[in-house]
Design a protein around this motif. Structure first.
Motif, mmCIF file in Angstrom:
data_model
loop_
_atom_site.group_PDB
_atom_site.id
_atom_site.type_symbol
_atom_site.label_atom_id
_atom_site.label_comp_id
_atom_site.label_asym_id
_atom_site.label_seq_id
_atom_site.Cartn_x
_atom_site.Cartn_y
_atom_site.Cartn_z
ATOM 1 N N VAL A 249 29.309 12.381 22.439
ATOM 2 C CA VAL A 249 30.816 12.692 22.233
ATOM 3 C C VAL A 249 30.800 13.978 21.308
ATOM 4 C CG1 VAL A 249 32.346 11.565 20.569
ATOM 5 C CG2 VAL A 249 31.373 9.854 21.913
ATOM 6 N N GLN B 88 31.575 16.029 18.874
ATOM 7 C CA GLN B 88 31.744 16.346 17.849
ATOM 8 C C GLN B 88 32.425 17.560 16.973
ATOM 9 O OE1 GLN B 88 30.966 13.205 15.338
ATOM 10 N NE2 GLN B 88 30.427 12.585 18.062
ATOM 11 N N GLY C 46 35.483 14.628 19.796
ATOM 12 C CA GLY C 46 36.445 13.130 20.227
ATOM 13 C C GLY C 46 36.168 12.597 21.322
ATOM 14 N N ARG D 247 34.003 12.166 25.293
ATOM 15 C CA ARG D 247 32.990 12.199 25.587
ATOM 16 C C ARG D 247 32.328 12.479 26.870
ATOM 17 N NH1 ARG D 247 29.832 8.608 28.585
ATOM 18 N NH2 ARG D 247 27.186 7.626 27.910
#
Length: 187
Positions: free
Chosen positions: A64, A66, A92, A94
């Protein structure tokens, strides 16, 4: 005879950070091997980059995003710099199935830069070469058994096909022998 005119070089690097996160970096350079007249900069001498861009993508163990940042080190137009911070909507998202779609939806079209999007797509491969491989190697060093999870690369290329000898040898529990249909008798 041939004359070299253009070079695009792309480099990806994966880093493990002290805070448990991962940085995946990508850098792109486009060079012309002759003097070029450009609409945004005028005369660009041979060997000077038309494009020189870099991205740092910070991921957690679940892939994910960051944080993400881009540097526009050389661009054909000054206004290209306006989108240097355009990648933040990827925080956010992935990496995995749907990564390309997330890129397109969050920073597609004129919201960002086509070259940055190209790098981001391929940064997924660099992340998959960095993060899970490091974890597998750490388990081996500690004498731990392999994870029960099916490796992401199985079934994704010829050598790692589920019915092949490489999977049988290295991941036998995931091996799926090829089934051949029964042959029909000919009259």
């Amino acid at each position: 005879m041939r004359e070299r005119l253009h070079t695009r070089s792309i480099e990806f690097n994966g880093y493990r950070r002290d805070d448990g996160l991962w940085d995946i970096e990508a850098e792109l350079r486009d060079l012309r091997h002759y003097d070029t007249l450009t609409p945004g900069k005028g005369l660009l001498p041979a060997g000077q980059p038309v494009h020189h861009m870099a991205i740092t993508l910070t991921l957690n163990d679940e892939f994910v995003v960051q944080d993400v940042s881009a540097k526009m080190l050389s661009t054909p137009f000054g206004m290209c710099m306006e989108i240097q911070d355009s990648l933040k909507p990827l925080v956010g998202a992935r990496i995995g199935y749907g990564w390309r779609k997330a890129i397109s939806e969050r920073i597609g079209g004129v919201q960002s830069c086509t070259h940055l999007r190209e790098l981001l797509v391929n940064m997924a491969t660099a992340a998959l070469q960095t993060i899970p491989i490091w974890h597998v190697q750490q388990r081996k060093k500690q004498g731990l058994p392999p994870s029960d999870e099916r490796p992401h690369y199985l079934g994704q290329c010829h050598s790692w096909r589920l019915d092949g000898p490489v999977v049988l040898q290295h991941h036998p529990r995931f091996h799926q022998p090829q089934t051949t249909p029964p042959q029909q008798e000919t009259p």
